[in-house]
Design a protein around this motif. Structure first.
Motif, PDB file in Angstrom:
ATOM      1  N   LEU A 183       0.824  -1.211   0.000  1.00  0.00           N
ATOM      2  CA  LEU A 183       0.000   0.000   0.000  1.00  0.00           C
ATOM      3  C   LEU A 183       0.859   1.261   0.000  1.00  0.00           C
ATOM      4  N   GLN A 184       1.952   1.240   0.743  1.00  0.00           N
ATOM      5  CA  GLN A 184       2.829   2.410   0.777  1.00  0.00           C
ATOM      6  C   GLN A 184       3.531   2.619  -0.561  1.00  0.00           C
ATOM      7  N   LEU A 185       3.946   1.535  -1.197  1.00  0.00           N
ATOM      8  CA  LEU A 185       4.543   1.655  -2.520  1.00  0.00           C
ATOM      9  C   LEU A 185       3.541   2.193  -3.534  1.00  0.00           C
ATOM     10  N   GLN A 186       2.306   1.737  -3.442  1.00  0.00           N
ATOM     11  CA  GLN A 186       1.265   2.246  -4.341  1.00  0.00           C
ATOM     12  C   GLN A 186       1.020   3.734  -4.107  1.00  0.00           C
ATOM     13  N   ALA A 187       1.042   4.151  -2.834  1.00  0.00           N
ATOM     14  CA  ALA A 187       0.829   5.570  -2.519  1.00  0.00           C
ATOM     15  C   ALA A 187       1.962   6.436  -3.045  1.00  0.00           C
ATOM     16  N   ALA A 188       3.189   5.920  -2.965  1.00  0.00           N
ATOM     17  CA  ALA A 188       4.352   6.690  -3.401  1.00  0.00           C
ATOM     18  C   ALA A 188       4.520   6.705  -4.913  1.00  0.00           C
ATOM     19  N   ALA A 189       3.878   5.770  -5.605  1.00  0.00           N
ATOM     20  CA  ALA A 189       4.125   5.588  -7.035  1.00  0.00           C
ATOM     21  C   ALA A 189       3.713   6.787  -7.883  1.00  0.00           C
ATOM     22  N   ALA A 190       2.845   7.625  -7.360  1.00  0.00           N
ATOM     23  CA  ALA A 190       2.385   8.775  -8.138  1.00  0.00           C
ATOM     24  C   ALA A 190       3.399   9.915  -8.167  1.00  0.00           C
ATOM     25  N   VAL A 194      13.427 -16.084   0.912  1.00  0.00           N
ATOM     26  CA  VAL A 194      11.965 -16.141   0.824  1.00  0.00           C
ATOM     27  C   VAL A 194      11.366 -14.758   1.064  1.00  0.00           C
ATOM     28  N   VAL A 195      11.857 -14.069   2.080  1.00  0.00           N
ATOM     29  CA  VAL A 195      11.362 -12.725   2.380  1.00  0.00           C
ATOM     30  C   VAL A 195      11.650 -11.780   1.221  1.00  0.00           C
ATOM     31  N   ILE A 196      12.863 -11.819   0.711  1.00  0.00           N
ATOM     32  CA  ILE A 196      13.226 -10.931  -0.395  1.00  0.00           C
ATOM     33  C   ILE A 196      12.376 -11.222  -1.623  1.00  0.00           C
ATOM     34  N   LYS A 197      12.123 -12.496  -1.907  1.00  0.00           N
ATOM     35  CA  LYS A 197      11.244 -12.866  -3.029  1.00  0.00           C
ATOM     36  C   LYS A 197       9.864 -12.226  -2.874  1.00  0.00           C
ATOM     37  N   GLN A 198       9.307 -12.286  -1.677  1.00  0.00           N
ATOM     38  CA  GLN A 198       7.981 -11.722  -1.455  1.00  0.00           C
ATOM     39  C   GLN A 198       7.968 -10.212  -1.667  1.00  0.00           C
ATOM     40  N   TYR A 199       9.013  -9.538  -1.186  1.00  0.00           N
ATOM     41  CA  TYR A 199       9.082  -8.087  -1.348  1.00  0.00           C
ATOM     42  C   TYR A 199       9.239  -7.701  -2.814  1.00  0.00           C
ATOM     43  N   LEU A 200      10.064  -8.444  -3.552  1.00  0.00           N
ATOM     44  CA  LEU A 200      10.204  -8.172  -4.980  1.00  0.00           C
ATOM     45  C   LEU A 200       8.880  -8.361  -5.697  1.00  0.00           C
ATOM     46  N   ASP A 201       8.171  -9.424  -5.359  1.00  0.00           N
ATOM     47  CA  ASP A 201       6.908  -9.702  -6.035  1.00  0.00           C
ATOM     48  C   ASP A 201       5.843  -8.656  -5.729  1.00  0.00           C
ATOM     49  N   LEU A 202       5.851  -8.092  -4.525  1.00  0.00           N
ATOM     50  CA  LEU A 202       4.821  -7.083  -4.228  1.00  0.00           C
ATOM     51  C   LEU A 202       5.157  -5.719  -4.817  1.00  0.00           C
ATOM     52  N   GLY A 203       6.331  -5.605  -5.471  1.00  0.00           N
ATOM     53  CA  GLY A 203       6.635  -4.387  -6.207  1.00  0.00           C
ATOM     54  C   GLY A 203       7.754  -3.543  -5.654  1.00  0.00           C
ATOM     55  N   ALA A 204       8.514  -4.064  -4.696  1.00  0.00           N
ATOM     56  CA  ALA A 204       9.686  -3.340  -4.203  1.00  0.00           C
ATOM     57  C   ALA A 204      10.835  -3.559  -5.167  1.00  0.00           C
ATOM     58  N   GLN A 205      11.135  -2.567  -5.977  1.00  0.00           N
ATOM     59  CA  GLN A 205      12.242  -2.693  -6.930  1.00  0.00           C
ATOM     60  C   GLN A 205      13.598  -2.560  -6.258  1.00  0.00           C
ATOM     61  N   ASN A 206      13.643  -1.748  -5.211  1.00  0.00           N
ATOM     62  CA  ASN A 206      14.914  -1.356  -4.610  1.00  0.00           C
ATOM     63  C   ASN A 206      14.974  -1.857  -3.176  1.00  0.00           C
ATOM     64  N   MET A 207      15.931  -2.728  -2.902  1.00  0.00           N
ATOM     65  CA  MET A 207      16.003  -3.400  -1.617  1.00  0.00           C
ATOM     66  C   MET A 207      17.222  -2.943  -0.836  1.00  0.00           C
ATOM     67  N   LEU A 208      17.011  -2.704   0.454  1.00  0.00           N
ATOM     68  CA  LEU A 208      18.111  -2.496   1.387  1.00  0.00           C
ATOM     69  C   LEU A 208      18.129  -3.687   2.343  1.00  0.00           C
ATOM     70  N   VAL A 209      19.227  -4.420   2.366  1.00  0.00           N
ATOM     71  CA  VAL A 209      19.348  -5.616   3.193  1.00  0.00           C
ATOM     72  C   VAL A 209      20.240  -5.291   4.389  1.00  0.00           C
ATOM     73  N   PRO A 210      19.736  -5.447   5.620  1.00  0.00           N
ATOM     74  CA  PRO A 210      20.517  -5.088   6.802  1.00  0.00           C
ATOM     75  C   PRO A 210      21.499  -6.176   7.206  1.00  0.00           C
ATOM     76  N   MET A 211      22.412  -5.793   8.112  1.00  0.00           N
ATOM     77  CA  MET A 211      23.323  -6.725   8.780  1.00  0.00           C
ATOM     78  C   MET A 211      24.061  -7.639   7.801  1.00  0.00           C
ATOM     79  N   VAL A 212      24.626  -7.038   6.773  1.00  0.00           N
ATOM     80  CA  VAL A 212      25.484  -7.774   5.845  1.00  0.00           C
ATOM     81  C   VAL A 212      26.906  -7.672   6.380  1.00  0.00           C
ATOM     82  N   ASN A 213      27.404  -8.760   6.930  1.00  0.00           N
ATOM     83  CA  ASN A 213      28.682  -8.737   7.653  1.00  0.00           C
ATOM     84  C   ASN A 213      29.848  -9.322   6.884  1.00  0.00           C
ATOM     85  N   THR A 214      29.559 -10.106   5.840  1.00  0.00           N
ATOM     86  CA  THR A 214      30.611 -10.782   5.079  1.00  0.00           C
ATOM     87  C   THR A 214      30.281 -10.753   3.599  1.00  0.00           C
ATOM     88  N   ALA A 215      31.277 -11.102   2.798  1.00  0.00           N
ATOM     89  CA  ALA A 215      31.027 -11.227   1.361  1.00  0.00           C
ATOM     90  C   ALA A 215      30.006 -12.319   1.091  1.00  0.00           C
TER      91      ALA A 215
END
Length: 270
Positions: A64-71, A86-107
């Protein structure tokens, strides 16, 4: 004939466009309110961050927030709660093009995030585009073939371990940008709540240097004018300068301090 649509430029696209001009300025959206997301999106900022890590946001709320911002021309980025395919897949499918992934500690953490962002053979994203807003229900031409061009990944460096591994993290192919979190970094250094300490600032600046050496855009959370100036002078490419909930909290407190203490309000007598 069915309607054919295309998606807006990604956050990585916006950063490339702005690289020779100025840092992109954005704001957190943590309230969970589509109305607040629309207000912030329409303010004229370059980007906004919808935060699902530290905010009570579910999949429906984020969509809903992405839809509101889309205009509006601002670019929304969504922070997922965890680096999970699995979580990232769901976010991509609901229309989040740009992802920020937290707590990336290693390559290896960064590589897992990259794999989650892309369909095979490059990655492990499951295929459900015909059912999803991400592909506008198959109205985006050649979505499956072009999907990797239509998403961007920013990884978050926010621990001592991540700073030590910064060179390896930023070198991972598919990491489009890096975001440094001074608050969690300070906590991991045993300096909870002291992100302005010189040793924390030095660690943040070390991560900034590593990103720029690798040719990757880098951003930072920079509430307050002093922090903002410091990191802009250090050459960051994007900043977050406030949050919707913090703005409301501090502004309402200001009014209360001015108008609701002692004899600050003079009542008319009749």
């Amino acid at each position: 004939m069915s309607l054919r649509v295309d998606l807006p430029p990604t956050f990585a696209d916006r950063l490339r466009e702005a690289s020779r001009q100025r840092a992109l300025a954005g704001m957190w959206v943590c309230s969970g309110s589509p109305l607040m997301a629309e207000i912030v999106a329409g303010a004229g900022l370059d980007w906004l961050l919808i935060d699902a890590e530290h905010s009570p946001l579910g999949l429906e709320s984020i969509q809903l927030q992405l839809q509101a911002a889309a205009a509006y021309p601002t670019t929304p980025v969504v922070r997922v709660p965890v680096n999970d395919k699995v979580v990232i897949k769901q976010y991509l499918d609901l229309g989040a093009q740009n992802m920020l992934v937290p707590m990336v500690n290693t390559a290896e953490d960064a590589e897992a995030a990259v794999a989650a962002m892309h369909y095979p053979p490059r990655g492990v994203r499951g295929v459900g585009s015909a059912l999803a807003r991400g592909a506008r229900w198959n109205r985006v031409p050649d979505y499956l073939a072009r999907a990797s061009e239509l998403v961007s990944l920013t990884v978050q460096i926010e621990t001592v371990e991540a700073v030590e591994n910064a060179d390896a993290i930023v070198a991972v192919d598919g990491v489009d940008a890096v975001f440094v979190g001074p608050s969690d970094l300070a906590a991991s250094m045993g300096l909870l709540g002291e992100q302005e300490r010189p040793e924390v600032v030095a660690a943040v600046e070390g991560a900034i240097t590593a990103a720029h050496k690798a040719g990757k855009p880098v951003g930072v959370n920079a509430f307050g004018e002093e922090a903002r100036k410091r990191y802009l002078d250090a050459g960051v490419d994007f900043v977050l300068v406030d949050a919707d909930v913090a703005t409301v909290a501090r502004t309402s407190e200001k009014f209360a301090a001015e108008l609701c203490s002692g004899d600050s309000i003079t009542r008319a007598s009749y």
